[in-house]
Design an enzyme around this catalytic site. Structure first.
Site, PDB file in Angstrom:
ATOM      1  N   PRO A  71      38.255  32.504  -3.968  1.00 38.50           N
ATOM      2  CA  PRO A  71      37.504  31.234  -4.688  1.00 38.50           C
ATOM      3  C   PRO A  71      36.182  31.634  -5.071  1.00 38.50           C
ATOM      4  O   PRO A  71      35.643  32.035  -4.489  1.00 38.50           O
ATOM      5  CB  PRO A  71      37.760  30.344  -3.756  1.00 38.50           C
ATOM      6  CG  PRO A  71      37.888  31.064  -2.340  1.00 38.50           C
ATOM      7  CD  PRO A  71      38.497  32.334  -2.667  1.00 38.50           C
ATOM      8  N   MET A  72      35.737  31.344  -6.297  1.00 37.81           N
ATOM      9  CA  MET A  72      34.415  31.594  -6.773  1.00 37.81           C
ATOM     10  C   MET A  72      34.168  30.443  -7.740  1.00 37.81           C
ATOM     11  O   MET A  72      34.639  30.014  -8.696  1.00 37.81           O
ATOM     12  CB  MET A  72      34.627  32.743  -7.746  1.00 37.81           C
ATOM     13  CG  MET A  72      34.825  33.996  -7.073  1.00 37.81           C
ATOM     14  SD  MET A  72      35.058  35.703  -8.221  1.00 37.81           S
ATOM     15  CE  MET A  72      36.711  35.356  -8.671  1.00 37.81           C
ATOM     16  N   CYS A 156      30.250  30.257   2.225  1.00 34.84           N
ATOM     17  CA  CYS A 156      29.207  30.257   1.068  1.00 34.84           C
ATOM     18  C   CYS A 156      27.904  30.258   1.509  1.00 34.84           C
ATOM     19  O   CYS A 156      27.636  29.468   2.266  1.00 34.84           O
ATOM     20  CB  CYS A 156      29.632  28.898   0.189  1.00 34.84           C
ATOM     21  SG  CYS A 156      28.665  28.831  -1.194  1.00 34.84           S
ATOM     22  N   HIS A 229      34.937  37.867   4.657  1.00 35.72           N
ATOM     23  CA  HIS A 229      34.120  38.543   3.745  1.00 35.72           C
ATOM     24  C   HIS A 229      33.253  39.411   4.917  1.00 35.72           C
ATOM     25  O   HIS A 229      32.522  39.085   5.583  1.00 35.72           O
ATOM     26  CB  HIS A 229      33.236  37.697   3.321  1.00 35.72           C
ATOM     27  CG  HIS A 229      32.514  38.092   2.243  1.00 35.72           C
ATOM     28  ND1 HIS A 229      32.168  37.559   0.887  1.00 35.72           N
ATOM     29  CD2 HIS A 229      31.957  39.346   1.970  1.00 35.72           C
ATOM     30  CE1 HIS A 229      31.141  38.511   0.114  1.00 35.72           C
ATOM     31  NE2 HIS A 229      31.001  39.358   0.826  1.00 35.72           N
ATOM     32  N   GLY A 271      33.574  43.706  -1.577  1.00 36.59           N
ATOM     33  CA  GLY A 271      33.675  45.024  -2.136  1.00 36.59           C
ATOM     34  C   GLY A 271      34.914  45.667  -2.691  1.00 36.59           C
ATOM     35  O   GLY A 271      34.602  46.981  -2.887  1.00 36.59           O
TER      36      GLY A 271
END
Length: 431
Positions: A71-72, A156, A229, A271
């Protein structure tokens, strides 16, 4: 001290206080506590964790999410997801993060935030927030749209989210609230739930602190899937973009979680740029791999190989020209029927990486930028600009994914941190 090693957590306190904790599901055996209060507490804890585990066994219509697109914000909107689904039929798609308050206070305008085409399945809704009542209401309001999973954002680092908003990655500092939020979400939906988080925040970046977060959230809620992440977040002094590159990647933390929490499911993120890296992460034991910017900025070369190289489906014969034809039908339909009428630039934005590294790419993007000022439709824009791309590029199908042997994940597994440990006192405080 209770140490987590492989599938067994064990300790020998005294001959009378012998405890064996099985499979991190906190299913306790050999409870020889002389203190009856502690025994009852462990029994209740065991029952609660078993209930959470059973309550999340939800069947899915789709193959496992071995590959997903992160999700971005401002990127994974309907337009991008439509393009992604044309290229890959099996990648799991995610919405942008949507704040629970936005869903609640835009109750009369929900299609703008939650609607998606049926072809986008499997698709996950990511929500964020720090108010349990709004999180519950948002989940209820999202249910009719039929998302396949609901994910809670604990990763986030944006100042608007983790700063002013006091949610996102800042919630990693409050695992009790995250557990409550996940319990509320699960109670208001019948689809699986998951958490996306970082490996730490600021100085709270030890492996044990990450494990404490995972332990508390999974033991006090139905959460069984964590997307990790593999960087920590720095909340002061650097931008969200810098937070994607400056904190070092620590894949060893991710693979240690697989060792120490075998009853949970973990997806690795951060990454990862190529399908070769995706497959290596899976070979080394990751349950799933999530790719972000690489899937957005180079969709053909990344997503084009997902179905065949990751899911072992037959190699697609679709060409880039055919992808654009399908996207043009979608885009012009949106321009014709959606109110208020969207901006043409907004719809074409996901296409700007479509010819990444291909002959004619630079010229084509310059022509698109000029055509956006004059063309009224996607069809006219493509007619105006595609002569910049050679036919050989437009009409060639996806080729086999290049074979390589990166070893970044196998190397990470050689430097795992010591197994997660928790004191007896801390264990009872979690119950």
């Amino acid at each position: 001290m209770i140490k987590c090693t492989g599938h067994i957590l064990s300790t020998c306190l005294t001959p009378v206080h012998s405890v064996v904790l099985k499979n991190h599901g906190r299913l306790f055996s050999n409870l020889y506590y002389t203190n009856p209060t502690k025994s009852r507490k462990l029994h209740r804890y065991n029952q609660k964790c078993q209930f959470h585990k059973e309550s999340t066994m939800v069947a899915t219509r789709y193959p496992p999410p071995w590959f997903s697109i992160a999700p971005m914000m401002d990127l994974t909107d309907n337009h991008y997801r439509t393009l992604a689904r044309i290229i890959s039929k099996k990648a799991w798609l995610y919405s942008e993060m949507i704040a629970a308050e936005t869903i609640v206070f835009q109750k009369g305008n929900l299609d703008r935030f939650l609607a998606f085409g049926p072809e986008q399945h499997p698709i996950v809704l990511q929500i964020g927030g720090n108010d349990l009542e709004n999180i519950a209401k948002a989940t209820q309001l999202a249910n009719p749209y039929g998302y396949d999973e609901i994910n809670f954002n604990c990763g986030c680092p944006s100042p608007k989210v983790a700063g002013k908003g006091c949610f996102g990655v800042r919630l990693m500092l409050d695992p009790k609230f995250v557990a409550d939020a996940m319990t509320v979400i699960a109670a208001n939906t019948n689809v699986p739930v998951s958490v996306k988080c970082r490996i730490g925040v600021d100085d709270h970046d030890s492996y044990n602190e990450l494990c404490d977060f995972i332990y508390k959230v999974s033991s006090q809620s139905p959460t069984r899937h964590f997307i990790i992440h593999s960087r920590k977040a720095l909340l002061n002094g650097i931008s969200p973009r810098e937070n994607r590159s400056i904190p070092p990647l620590k894949y060893e933390f991710f693979y240690a979680l697989l060792r120490d929490f075998p009853d949970l499911r973990f997806t690795i993120n951060g990454g990862i740029n190529t399908i070769d890296e995706v497959n290596e992460a899976l070979r080394e034991g990751a349950h799933g791999v999530m790719v972000g910017r690489a899937a957005y900025h180079n969709p053909w070369n990344v997503l084009g190989h997902v179905d065949s190289a990751v899911y072992r489906a037959p190699l697609s014969t679709i060409t880039r020209r055919q992808v654009l034809e399908k996207f043009q039908v979608y885009g012009d339909s949106v321009l014709e029927h959606q109110e208020p009428r969207p901006n043409l630039r907004e719809i074409t934005k996901p296409l700007l990486g479509f010819f990444h590294s291909s002959s004619g790419n630079g010229l084509w993007k310059r022509k698109v930028d000029a055509a956006l000022h004059t063309c009224p439709t996607i069809k006219s824009l493509l007619e105006e600009t595609l002569d910049a791309i050679p036919d050989a590029v437009l009409d060639s199908p996806i080729t086999e994914a290049p074979i390589g042997f990166p070893d970044v994940f196998s190397a990470a597994k050689k430097v795992l941190p010591p197994p997660y440990s928790v004191t007896e006192e801390e264990l009872f405080s979690y119950a």
